[in-house]
Scaffold this motif. Structure first.
Motif, PDB file in Angstrom:
ATOM      1  N   LEU A  63      59.350 -15.721  49.149  1.00  0.00           N
ATOM      2  CA  LEU A  63      58.602 -16.148  49.993  1.00  0.00           C
ATOM      3  C   LEU A  63      58.329 -18.029  50.248  1.00  0.00           C
ATOM      4  O   LEU A  63      59.057 -18.405  49.816  1.00  0.00           O
ATOM      5  N   ARG A 134      55.663 -10.650  57.454  1.00  0.00           N
ATOM      6  CA  ARG A 134      54.088 -11.712  57.049  1.00  0.00           C
ATOM      7  C   ARG A 134      53.798 -10.542  55.982  1.00  0.00           C
ATOM      8  O   ARG A 134      53.583  -9.354  55.366  1.00  0.00           O
ATOM      9  N   HIS A 135      53.495 -11.045  54.493  1.00  0.00           N
ATOM     10  CA  HIS A 135      53.234 -10.675  53.657  1.00  0.00           C
ATOM     11  C   HIS A 135      52.439 -10.410  52.848  1.00  0.00           C
ATOM     12  O   HIS A 135      52.339  -9.328  52.000  1.00  0.00           O
ATOM     13  N   ARG A 149      57.541 -13.592  53.962  1.00  0.00           N
ATOM     14  CA  ARG A 149      58.735 -13.079  53.260  1.00  0.00           C
ATOM     15  C   ARG A 149      59.555 -12.854  54.155  1.00  0.00           C
ATOM     16  O   ARG A 149      60.229 -13.007  55.214  1.00  0.00           O
TER      17      ARG A 149
END
Length: 174
Positions: A63, A134-135, A149
């Motif tokens: 990340l 996008r995480h 991520r």
């Protein structure tokens, strides 16, 4: 909230104090950071922006994070893309910074990001390139902290990074 006693009176709240936004901006300009270009393809056009808030967050899972100003007009457009490219600019790209700082409509004139195997767009010749998705997004005052991520990455170890210090770019030795 802090409170103080006024004689035998009840607790009297005091207003919180702290630096102003301008004081924060001035002070933190004294912290050198890398410079990245965040890019994506949205509705068959390249969108993106420069950012100096990029940082590593976790190795497992992989990340990284970026912070986007709520006032940005590019941020809502980037949110429409499933995958982004992040290009850590190298000292060989110092001349591109002025071009990439133009208004969104003309930002990529003369700049040609290339697609990655994982579906992102990155700037050739960068020190490091990452493809991300996008995480999570976290409310962070006047910004949105975005955890990303990492789906793929490459590094050109021979390339020295470009650094922002006191609002100007600087080259450092690799």
């Amino acid at each position: 909230m802090q409170a103080s006693r006024d004689g035998d009176q009840s607790l009297v709240p005091r207003a919180p104090t702290g630096p102003t936004p301008l004081q924060m901006r001035e002070a933190l300009a004294g912290f050198p950071t890398g410079l990245v270009l965040v890019t994506a393809e949205v509705e068959s056009r390249v969108v993106g922006m420069l950012a100096s808030s990029f940082t590593s967050v976790s190795l497992d899972p992989p990340l990284v994070s970026l912070n986007f100003a709520r006032t940005s007009t590019t941020w809502p457009v980037l949110q429409q893309a499933e995958r982004w490219g992040i290009s850590v600019l190298g000292d060989n790209q110092a001349g591109d910074v002025a071009l990439l700082s133009r208004p969104a409509g003309t930002r990529f004139e003369g700049i040609s990001p290339m697609p990655t195997h994982q579906g992102g767009l990155v700037l050739p010749g960068s020190t490091v390139t990452l493809t991300v998705t996008r995480h999570a997004e976290i409310d962070a005052g006047d910004h949105v902290l975005t955890l990303l991520r990492v789906l793929g990455l490459e590094r050109d170890a021979a390339q020295a990074p470009l650094v922002v210090y006191d609002r100007t770019t600087h080259r450092i030795a690799a």
